[in-house]
Enzyme design. Structure first.
Site, short mmCIF file in Angstrom:
data_model
loop_
_atom_site.label_atom_id
_atom_site.label_comp_id
_atom_site.label_asym_id
_atom_site.label_seq_id
_atom_site.Cartn_x
_atom_site.Cartn_y
_atom_site.Cartn_z
N TYR A 1 0.81 -1.22 0.00
CA TYR A 1 0.00 0.00 0.00
C TYR A 1 0.84 1.27 0.00
O TYR A 1 0.38 2.32 -0.43
CB TYR A 1 -0.93 0.02 1.21
CG TYR A 1 -2.00 -1.07 1.21
CD1 TYR A 1 -2.16 -1.93 0.13
CD2 TYR A 1 -2.83 -1.24 2.30
CE1 TYR A 1 -3.11 -2.92 0.14
CE2 TYR A 1 -3.80 -2.24 2.32
CZ TYR A 1 -3.94 -3.07 1.23
OH TYR A 1 -4.89 -4.06 1.25
N LYS B 1 4.38 -15.34 2.54
CA LYS B 1 4.41 -16.09 1.28
C LYS B 1 5.88 -16.31 0.93
O LYS B 1 6.36 -15.96 -0.15
CB LYS B 1 3.67 -15.32 0.19
CG LYS B 1 3.31 -16.15 -1.04
CD LYS B 1 2.36 -17.29 -0.76
CE LYS B 1 1.97 -17.98 -2.07
NZ LYS B 1 1.32 -19.29 -1.82
N ASP C 1 -2.21 -18.41 1.68
CA ASP C 1 -3.31 -19.15 1.07
C ASP C 1 -3.76 -20.30 1.98
O ASP C 1 -4.97 -20.54 2.13
CB ASP C 1 -2.91 -19.66 -0.31
CG ASP C 1 -1.53 -20.28 -0.36
OD1 ASP C 1 -0.79 -20.23 0.65
OD2 ASP C 1 -1.15 -20.80 -1.43
N ASP D 1 -5.03 -7.31 5.79
CA ASP D 1 -6.27 -6.69 5.33
C ASP D 1 -7.26 -7.76 4.88
O ASP D 1 -8.43 -7.77 5.29
CB ASP D 1 -5.94 -5.74 4.17
CG ASP D 1 -7.10 -4.85 3.77
OD1 ASP D 1 -8.19 -4.96 4.38
OD2 ASP D 1 -6.93 -4.04 2.85
N ASP E 1 -10.65 -9.38 7.22
CA ASP E 1 -12.02 -9.33 6.70
C ASP E 1 -12.63 -10.72 6.63
O ASP E 1 -13.83 -10.90 6.91
CB ASP E 1 -12.03 -8.69 5.31
CG ASP E 1 -12.08 -7.17 5.37
OD1 ASP E 1 -12.10 -6.62 6.48
OD2 ASP E 1 -12.09 -6.53 4.30
#
Length: 367
Positions: free
Chosen positions: A144, A194, A226, A250, A254
């Site tokens: 970001y 990752k 994942d 993020d 959620d």
């Protein structure tokens, strides 16, 4: 003692509705615990674009600089989607606030109360008795904020670039927050990366592993993002504290919110590096968005905003008893059967935004 200075930024959509109820709850604990608040209510987001021509005017920033904490509502909505990306409320208000105040540590608790397991899309057999998971998300680095960032053309074709950057110091800083949180909970920390694909993932895993040596009482394990997304659905009770970089945190937080049943139930705290006279400066906001489809109808769930105020009392104002009282009031209201539409089922008491806050205030009074 001087009053606690709070910058109140209600924002857009349901923000002003749920913020009003949170302020009523704070007034209740103010009386109960002899606290004094000095609220500076300022515009932010789309509401500020209408009045001041920008999403984060200097007047709002000044109020935040002078405050012990920021109580934030929500910003954005379809009204402003036609604006250039850099002028839209989320990019022009929320991200700059995080950057300006170095709000690097985002704490998002995902709590599914036993009485609300029916609201989760996950099989009740997987979450029987509810669950309580804390996501610690790094908030000021990664994709970001990394540079270079932008758009250009190559051979007549549009190209967009976002760069994922992490420095060791940024990882160390957020890792300490997560390990310390785990010490105060179940003593288990799951770090998300990752590392099988991304170079910053390798650095993330190496750094977190090294920091773990300073916390021998915390059990650390690592998951690729994942796999973590799958395991959260399969067995959310298998997690205690989750540590993740900005983008992964993020997305996963959620997902956790949805598993818990409703975004309307989940608060968040974004903590910075600055210390105030009472605690660490932070910004406190619901995990959900502005929900323009229900704005103005008086039916939004105010609990996430109310619990965000409780987190403010705990982390920035050092008033844990008042925070406990609010959290206990929420649990008691839920046990009493009060439900807004997002968590309602047959047999419960369907209430509107204000009535839910009334029920919580009543329980705080009893306590």
């Amino acid at each position: 003692m001087s009053p606690f200075k709070i910058a109140v930024l209600a924002g857009d959509g349901i923000g002003p509705e749920v913020m009003g109820e949170a302020l009523r709850v704070l007034a209740t604990v103010s009386d109960k615990f002899s606290l004094e608040f000095d609220f500076a209510e300022r515009l932010v987001g789309g509401a500020s674009i209408y009045s001041a021509g920008q999403a984060l005017p200097e007047e709002t920033l000044d109020a935040c600089r002078a405050a012990d904490a920021i109580l934030f509502g929500s910003v954005g909505g379809p009204k402003w989607e036609s604006l250039p990306p850099g002028q839209q409320p989320e990019r022009a208000a929320l991200l700059p606030l995080r950057r300006h105040f170095s709000l690097f540590a985002n704490l998002r608790p995902a709590v599914c109360l036993p009485e609300l397991t029916h609201a989760s899309p996950v099989k009740e057999s997987h979450i029987e008795g509810g669950f309580d998971v804390l996501c610690v998300r790094e908030l000021t680095g990664g994709l970001y904020f990394g540079q270079p960032k932008g758009r250009h053309e190559e051979n007549g074709e549009p190209v967009a670039i976002d760069t994922m950057v992490y420095r060791r110091g940024e990882i160390e800083r957020i890792a300490h927050v997560a390990f310390q949180a785990a010490l105060g909970r179940g003593g288990r920390l799951t770090s998300i990366d990752k590392a099988n694909v991304l170079e910053n993932g390798v650095l993330w895993r190496q750094t977190v592993t090294e920091i773990a040596r300073e916390y021998p009482d915390v059990r650390l394990n690592h998951l690729y993002v994942d796999n973590a997304a799958m395991q959260l659905i399969k067995n959310p009770r298998g997690f205690d504290v989750i540590l993740a970089e900005n983008l992964f945190g993020d997305i996963l937080s959620d997902e956790m919110a949805m598993i818990a049943g409703s975004l309307g139930m989940l608060p968040s705290a974004s903590l910075g590096v600055r210390e105030t006279a009472h605690g660490r400066f932070g910004m406190y906001e619901p995990s959900g968005g502005s929900a323009p489809d229900i704005a103005g109808k008086g039916i939004a769930n105010p609990i996430a905003q109310i619990l965000s105020a409780a987190m403010m009392l705990r982390y920035s104002l050092a008033r844990p008893a008042a925070a406990d009282a609010i959290e206990a009031g929420v649990r008691a209201a839920i046990r009493g059967g009060f439900r807004t539409g997002d968590i309602h089922t047959a047999g419960d008491k369907l209430v509107n935004t204000r009535e839910m806050a009334d029920a919580i205030i009543s329980e705080i009074g009893k306590g």
